[in-house]
Design a protein around this motif. Structure first.
Motif, PDB file in Angstrom:
ATOM      1  N   GLU A  87      -6.228 -18.182  23.502  1.00 54.38           N
ATOM      2  CA  GLU A  87      -5.444 -17.075  22.951  1.00 54.38           C
ATOM      3  C   GLU A  87      -4.050 -17.557  22.555  1.00 54.38           C
ATOM      4  OE1 GLU A  87      -6.423 -14.203  22.162  1.00 54.38           O
ATOM      5  OE2 GLU A  87      -8.396 -14.086  23.120  1.00 54.38           O
ATOM      6  N   GLY A  88      -3.450 -18.394  23.405  1.00 53.58           N
ATOM      7  CA  GLY A  88      -2.135 -18.942  23.088  1.00 53.58           C
ATOM      8  C   GLY A  88      -2.178 -19.834  21.863  1.00 53.58           C
ATOM      9  N   LEU A  89      -3.238 -20.617  21.742  1.00 52.61           N
ATOM     10  CA  LEU A  89      -3.413 -21.492  20.578  1.00 52.61           C
ATOM     11  C   LEU A  89      -3.530 -20.662  19.302  1.00 52.61           C
ATOM     12  CD1 LEU A  89      -4.010 -24.281  19.288  1.00 52.61           C
ATOM     13  CD2 LEU A  89      -6.421 -23.886  19.811  1.00 52.61           C
ATOM     14  N   LYS A  90      -4.309 -19.593  19.388  1.00 58.26           N
ATOM     15  CA  LYS A  90      -4.491 -18.721  18.219  1.00 58.26           C
ATOM     16  C   LYS A  90      -3.164 -18.138  17.767  1.00 58.26           C
ATOM     17  CE  LYS A  90      -6.875 -14.516  16.711  1.00 58.26           C
ATOM     18  NZ  LYS A  90      -7.829 -13.437  17.100  1.00 58.26           N
ATOM     19  N   MET A  95       1.356 -18.052  13.923  1.00 57.70           N
ATOM     20  CA  MET A  95       2.792 -18.058  13.626  1.00 57.70           C
ATOM     21  C   MET A  95       3.147 -19.151  12.620  1.00 57.70           C
ATOM     22  SD  MET A  95       4.840 -17.213  17.171  1.00 57.70           S
ATOM     23  CE  MET A  95       4.221 -18.658  18.023  1.00 57.70           C
ATOM     24  N   LYS A  96       2.336 -20.209  12.599  1.00 55.32           N
ATOM     25  CA  LYS A  96       2.599 -21.325  11.686  1.00 55.32           C
ATOM     26  C   LYS A  96       1.939 -21.116  10.331  1.00 55.32           C
ATOM     27  CE  LYS A  96       4.813 -23.406  14.973  1.00 55.32           C
ATOM     28  NZ  LYS A  96       6.288 -23.424  14.953  1.00 55.32           N
ATOM     29  N   GLY A  97       1.207 -20.007  10.186  1.00 46.15           N
ATOM     30  CA  GLY A  97       0.616 -19.698   8.879  1.00 46.15           C
ATOM     31  C   GLY A  97      -0.868 -19.946   8.745  1.00 46.15           C
ATOM     32  N   ALA A  98      -1.532 -20.305   9.835  1.00 48.30           N
ATOM     33  CA  ALA A  98      -2.977 -20.568   9.771  1.00 48.30           C
ATOM     34  C   ALA A  98      -3.751 -19.254   9.779  1.00 48.30           C
ATOM     35  CB  ALA A  98      -3.406 -21.434  10.948  1.00 48.30           C
ATOM     36  N   THR A  99      -4.794 -19.176   8.976  1.00 53.99           N
ATOM     37  CA  THR A  99      -5.636 -17.985   8.951  1.00 53.99           C
ATOM     38  C   THR A  99      -6.616 -18.023  10.118  1.00 53.99           C
ATOM     39  OG1 THR A  99      -7.346 -19.025   7.590  1.00 53.99           O
ATOM     40  CG2 THR A  99      -5.520 -17.940   6.432  1.00 53.99           C
ATOM     41  N   ASN A 100      -7.223 -16.887  10.416  1.00 55.65           N
ATOM     42  CA  ASN A 100      -8.209 -16.830  11.504  1.00 55.65           C
ATOM     43  C   ASN A 100      -9.387 -17.755  11.221  1.00 55.65           C
ATOM     44  OD1 ASN A 100      -6.711 -14.956  12.948  1.00 55.65           O
ATOM     45  ND2 ASN A 100      -7.726 -13.196  12.012  1.00 55.65           N
ATOM     46  N   GLU A 101      -9.760 -17.860   9.942  1.00 58.01           N
ATOM     47  CA  GLU A 101     -10.886 -18.724   9.567  1.00 58.01           C
ATOM     48  C   GLU A 101     -10.558 -20.194   9.842  1.00 58.01           C
ATOM     49  OE1 GLU A 101      -9.601 -16.360   7.651  1.00 58.01           O
ATOM     50  OE2 GLU A 101     -11.256 -14.903   7.761  1.00 58.01           O
ATOM     51  N   VAL A 102      -9.333 -20.591   9.512  1.00 57.99           N
ATOM     52  CA  VAL A 102      -8.914 -21.982   9.745  1.00 57.99           C
ATOM     53  C   VAL A 102      -8.859 -22.265  11.245  1.00 57.99           C
ATOM     54  CG1 VAL A 102      -6.979 -23.593   9.566  1.00 57.99           C
ATOM     55  CG2 VAL A 102      -7.657 -22.238   7.581  1.00 57.99           C
ATOM     56  N   THR A 134       6.959 -28.879   5.628  1.00 60.35           N
ATOM     57  CA  THR A 134       6.677 -27.465   5.906  1.00 60.35           C
ATOM     58  C   THR A 134       5.547 -27.306   6.912  1.00 60.35           C
ATOM     59  OG1 THR A 134       5.012 -27.257   4.130  1.00 60.35           O
ATOM     60  CG2 THR A 134       7.332 -26.917   3.537  1.00 60.35           C
ATOM     61  N   ASP A 135       5.485 -26.095   7.504  1.00 61.05           N
ATOM     62  CA  ASP A 135       4.397 -25.758   8.416  1.00 61.05           C
ATOM     63  C   ASP A 135       3.060 -25.788   7.692  1.00 61.05           C
ATOM     64  OD1 ASP A 135       6.077 -25.388  10.587  1.00 61.05           O
ATOM     65  OD2 ASP A 135       6.348 -23.250  10.209  1.00 61.05           O
ATOM     66  N   LEU A 136       3.061 -25.353   6.436  1.00 63.75           N
ATOM     67  CA  LEU A 136       1.819 -25.283   5.665  1.00 63.75           C
ATOM     68  C   LEU A 136       1.191 -26.662   5.487  1.00 63.75           C
ATOM     69  CD1 LEU A 136      -0.144 -23.508   4.136  1.00 63.75           C
ATOM     70  CD2 LEU A 136       1.261 -23.798   2.077  1.00 63.75           C
ATOM     71  N   GLU A 137       2.033 -27.677   5.308  1.00 61.46           N
ATOM     72  CA  GLU A 137       1.515 -29.037   5.170  1.00 61.46           C
ATOM     73  C   GLU A 137       0.767 -29.456   6.440  1.00 61.46           C
ATOM     74  OE1 GLU A 137       4.179 -31.871   2.492  1.00 61.46           O
ATOM     75  OE2 GLU A 137       5.411 -30.773   3.930  1.00 61.46           O
ATOM     76  N   ILE A 138       1.343 -29.109   7.583  1.00 59.44           N
ATOM     77  CA  ILE A 138       0.707 -29.454   8.857  1.00 59.44           C
ATOM     78  C   ILE A 138      -0.595 -28.675   9.029  1.00 59.44           C
ATOM     79  CG2 ILE A 138       0.990 -29.538  11.360  1.00 59.44           C
ATOM     80  CD1 ILE A 138       3.999 -29.679  10.946  1.00 59.44           C
ATOM     81  N   VAL A 139      -0.557 -27.385   8.693  1.00 57.05           N
ATOM     82  CA  VAL A 139      -1.758 -26.550   8.795  1.00 57.05           C
ATOM     83  C   VAL A 139      -2.880 -27.116   7.929  1.00 57.05           C
ATOM     84  CG1 VAL A 139      -2.742 -24.291   8.237  1.00 57.05           C
ATOM     85  CG2 VAL A 139      -0.546 -24.426   9.410  1.00 57.05           C
ATOM     86  N   ASN A 140      -2.535 -27.581   6.737  1.00 58.66           N
ATOM     87  CA  ASN A 140      -3.544 -28.154   5.836  1.00 58.66           C
ATOM     88  C   ASN A 140      -4.188 -29.400   6.434  1.00 58.66           C
ATOM     89  OD1 ASN A 140      -3.207 -26.181   3.873  1.00 58.66           O
ATOM     90  ND2 ASN A 140      -1.655 -27.338   2.753  1.00 58.66           N
ATOM     91  N   ILE A 141      -3.376 -30.238   7.089  1.00 55.49           N
ATOM     92  CA  ILE A 141      -3.916 -31.442   7.725  1.00 55.49           C
ATOM     93  C   ILE A 141      -4.817 -31.063   8.895  1.00 55.49           C
ATOM     94  CG2 ILE A 141      -3.357 -33.542   9.007  1.00 55.49           C
ATOM     95  CD1 ILE A 141      -0.799 -33.761   7.394  1.00 55.49           C
ATOM     96  N   LEU A 142      -4.378 -30.081   9.689  1.00 54.53           N
ATOM     97  CA  LEU A 142      -5.189 -29.637  10.821  1.00 54.53           C
ATOM     98  C   LEU A 142      -6.518 -29.066  10.362  1.00 54.53           C
ATOM     99  CD1 LEU A 142      -2.582 -30.091  12.411  1.00 54.53           C
ATOM    100  CD2 LEU A 142      -2.985 -27.917  13.572  1.00 54.53           C
TER     101      LEU A 142
END
Length: 379
Positions: A87-90, A95-102, A134-142
């Motif tokens: 839950e904490g990870l979600k 908060m960093k911009g990741a969607t539920n699907e990602v 940006t946060d989005l760049e990190i989210v894309n890599i993850l």
């Protein structure tokens, strides 16, 4: 009577002894600490419990859209942990911009992500953001490679790697490219990365290079995947390049160019593809010298599987292109078979002669090819 008396005395003695041991054993059980008395029972219970999956965790993951079957297949031990932070990870990733699907995809492919604490996640994110913008760049890599971020929680090690890479003269732009393309390099032990850079340093000096530090910087910035391979593998690939009997100066130039691209490949894969390509070219009338020059000018051919290379050469030959032209314009092998066939068909309508005008037109970008084609039609 004497015998019967003797037997009675023996039985009494045995009875008294049994009572003594029974009383002593019972007393030990009663007086023994509770934790000791139930040790076996607790151990069996703990073993049974450890073999069971965490039902609450499974339910939470299912509600998050996680592919539990995939998670179980990839890291089954995670599903048995009693303390997790899904839950904490979600919330953190949202908060960093990741969607539920990602988020669901990340956990499905790398379940261990749910074991990371908020503090660890926040610190690691800060480290990554010190390189990326940006946060989005990190989210894309993850989203592409969750293991790269969650594989290790050793943030101190990552800090040391960043310091080490900077000491090599690598700029923020280099580090950004490295983290985007091969983030696992930052999870390596610093000693492991240093072992690779030491090898590259030695290779440069062995070839008479005057700037080994610049050489190391160039190779890593050109092919960061080398940091994900063993020193033994890279050494074997260097020996393969030496087998072409080039001068030290030419071999050094080759490594500065296309030769750096193949250093991270499997040595067996390189040898297999080289043998196939050599046999193919020799069978078409090329000399040993021409074959060697072909590989030196186009080391990337070793990326092509045997079937892919054979099919590409055959498709060019079917277009009445001579093998010597292919060897001289090796970049044509970068073009897909479908693109070659469609372009050959278009050029046939203009009566284009490959023998007269060459095959360089096949390697042009789509925009430049269409512009050239238009000129040919209007000529």
């Amino acid at each position: 009577m004497a015998a019967r008396g003797l037997l009675h005395m023996k039985n009494s003695l045995l009875y008294n002894m049994n009572c003594f041991w029974l009383i002593r054993f019972s007393t030990e059980i009663v007086l023994r600490p509770v934790s000791s008395r139930h040790f076996c029972l607790k151990t069996d219970s703990a073993v049974a419990k450890s073999c069971q999956e965490n039902g609450i965790l499974l339910n939470n993951l299912a509600c998050m859209g996680v592919d539990v079957k995939m998670a179980r297949r990839r890291q089954p031990g995670v599903l048995k942990k009693l303390i997790t932070n899904e839950e904490g990870l979600k919330r953190f990733l949202q908060m960093k911009g990741a969607t539920n699907e990602v988020i669901a995809s990340i956990i499905s492919r790398y379940p261990r992500a749910v074991t990371r604490s908020y503090e660890s996640l926040e610190k690691r994110w800060e480290l990554w953001k010190s390189i990326l913008m940006t946060d989005l760049e990190i989210v894309n890599i993850l989203g592409r490679s969750p293991e790269s971020f969650f594989r290790s929680s050793n943030n101190i090690n990552m800090e040391k790697n960043i310091t080490f890479f900077c000491s090599l003269g690598l700029t923020s732009k280099h580090l950004c490219n490295m983290l985007t393309r091969a983030p696992r390099a930052f999870s390596n032990r610093v000693e492991l990365n240093k072992q690779m850079t030491d090898l590259l340093h030695e290779i440069c000096l062995s070839l008479g290079g005057e700037n080994p530090n610049d050489f190391v910087k160039h190779i890593i910035s050109k092919n960061v995947f080398i940091l994900l391979r063993s020193s033994k593998q890279v050494s074997a690939n260097f020996e393969f390049l030496k087998s072409f009997h080039l001068s030290n100066e030419k071999l050094l130039a080759l490594l500065h160019g296309g030769g750096a691209d193949i250093l991270d490949l499997s040595n067996e894969y390189i040898k297999k593809n080289f043998t196939n390509a050599k046999e193919k070219l020799l069978s078409l009338g090329c000399t040993e010298g021409e074959v060697d020059r072909f590989f030196i000018s186009y080391p990337r051919v070793l990326f092509l599987s045997s079937k892919n290379l054979n099919d590409k050469i055959d498709s060019l030959l079917q277009a009445k292109i001579h093998v010597k032209q292919i060897v001289e314009m090796s970049r044509v092998l970068d073009v897909s078979i479908g693109t070659v066939r469609s372009r050959v068909k278009e050029l046939e309508k203009t009566s284009y002669d490959f023998e007269t005008y060459g095959i360089g037109i096949l390697t042009l970008s789509k925009r430049r090819f269409e512009a050239k084609l238009e000129k040919l039609h209007s000529a």
